[in-house]
Design an enzyme around this catalytic site. Structure first.
Site, PDB file in Angstrom:
ATOM      1  CG  ASP A  51      -0.008  -0.293   2.972  1.00 22.15           C
ATOM      2  OD1 ASP A  51       1.019  -0.182   2.671  1.00 22.15           O
ATOM      3  OD2 ASP A  51      -0.918   0.087   3.927  1.00 22.15           O
ATOM      4  CG  ASP A  90       0.455  -4.261   2.314  1.00 22.68           C
ATOM      5  OD1 ASP A  90       0.704  -4.816   3.243  1.00 22.68           O
ATOM      6  OD2 ASP A  90       1.601  -3.364   1.859  1.00 22.68           O
ATOM      7  CE  LYS A 120       2.996  -6.020   3.834  1.00 25.94           C
ATOM      8  NZ  LYS A 120       3.006  -4.954   4.151  1.00 25.94           N
ATOM      9  CD  GLU A 189       7.823  -0.531   7.611  1.00 28.64           C
ATOM     10  OE1 GLU A 189       7.015  -0.834   7.109  1.00 28.64           O
ATOM     11  OE2 GLU A 189       8.386   0.828   7.169  1.00 28.64           O
TER      12      GLU A 189
HETATM   13  O1  KIV Z   1       3.532  -1.219   1.588  1.00 25.26           O
HETATM   14  C1  KIV Z   1       4.540  -1.355   1.803  1.00 25.26           C
HETATM   15  O2  KIV Z   1       5.461  -0.898   0.463  1.00 25.26           O
HETATM   16  C2  KIV Z   1       5.403  -2.262   2.764  1.00 25.26           C
HETATM   17  C3  KIV Z   1       6.863  -2.002   3.329  1.00 25.26           C
HETATM   18  C4  KIV Z   1       7.029  -1.039   3.781  1.00 25.26           C
HETATM   19  C5  KIV Z   1       7.058  -3.598   4.081  1.00 25.26           C
HETATM   20  O3  KIV Z   1       4.354  -2.717   3.825  1.00 25.26           O
END
Ligand code: KIV
Length: 271
Positions: A51, A90, A120, A189
């Site tokens: 995201d 995501d 995710k 993270e």
């Molecule tokens: O959205 C994203 O790019 C992420 C990464 C930073 C792991 O969740």
């Protein structure tokens, strides 16, 4: 022979095998067909349709505004490009928090309309019910702890998380909850390297870090950051492999000069 080299398509089982054999896992973001094709051909293990597209592709300050349909648009472009990598998408802000039925519906919509392989979600204990419900539909789930950008207004800053013992302990507990709930992997993270290593040692599922040190099972970066397409974002954990912002700006500047000076097109560049 490494697991990485043997497989035609990376699956959650392959990732688990890589962890068992101590082979590090590589993961990058992608949001579009052309970049995903290059990243996949280079041999990446996981492509994350993050995201972070909200920041990188749409120019929003946070990841909060991106919608489920916009994530599906990005994910289906990536799915059309990638032949080998596992594609994780995501679930965007507002599509799962506080409502496991909505989480399941959002995950099903993403899988059905994009053809991706997994979703995710950000959060710990509070998303346990959602993780378990999504898994009832046979959809693999990846967790995300530490700095979770969808909660940026709760944290107030993008600084390193879990430096204090109490928050570190909570993160470890959340990691165990996510593993027990059935997550196939976990992103951590911006946490101290020692904590990242401890989480990776305690869990059987692969732990992929971004700003979480070298003791985790794999690394993820935002593609646009690692190739230097973005140039104002300079956290300590970021290694830039190219300076594409400068290269592209230079090329565009040269093109403008060539057009203005009538150098382009030349006799060989026309019909
Ligand atoms: O959205 C994203 O790019 C992420 C990464 C930073 C792991 O969740």
């Amino acid at each position: 022979m490494s697991v990485h080299k043997e497989v035609k398509r990376v699956t959650t089982h392959v990732l688990h095998e890589m962890k068992v054999r101590g082979e590090k896992i590589s993961m990058l973001t992608a949001y579009d067909y052309t970049m995903a094709k290059i990243i996949d051909h280079a041999g990446i293990d996981i492509i994350l349709v993050g995201d972070s597209a909200s920041n990188v592709m749409a120019g929003h300050e946070t990841t909060l505004p991106i919608t489920l349909d916009q994530m599906i648009y990005h994910a289906s472009s990536v799915v059309r490009a990638a032949e080998r990598a596992l594609i994780v998408v995501d679930l965007p802000f507002g599509s799962y928090q506080g409502n496991s039925k909505e989480a399941l519906n959002s995950a099903i919509k993403i899988m059905k309309e994009s053809g991706a392989h997994a979703v995710k979600l950000e959060g710990g204990k509070e998303i346990k019910e959602s993780v378990e419900r999504i898994l009832t539909a046979g959809i693999p789930v990846m967790g995300h702890l530490g700095l979770t950008p969808q909660s940026i207004y709760k944290f107030g800053t993008y600084t390193v998380r879990a430096k204090e013992e109490e928050e570190a302990q909570r993160l470890i507990e959340d990691a165990h909850v996510l593993e027990k709930s059935g997550c196939f992997g976990l992103v951590v993270e911006k946490i101290p390297a020692k904590l990242g290593e401890k989480v990776a040692k305690e869990l059987e599922i692969p732990v992929i870090g971004i700003g979480a040190g070298g003791g985790v099972d794999g690394q993820v970066l935002v593609f646009h950051d690692m190739v230097g397409l973005t140039h104002e974002f300079n956290p300590r954990f970021l290694r830039r492999y190219l300076s594409l912002y400068d290269d592209i700006k230079g090329a565009v500047g040269q093109y403008i000069k060539d057009v203005k000076s009538r150098d382009f097109p030349n006799a060989g560049e026309q019909y």
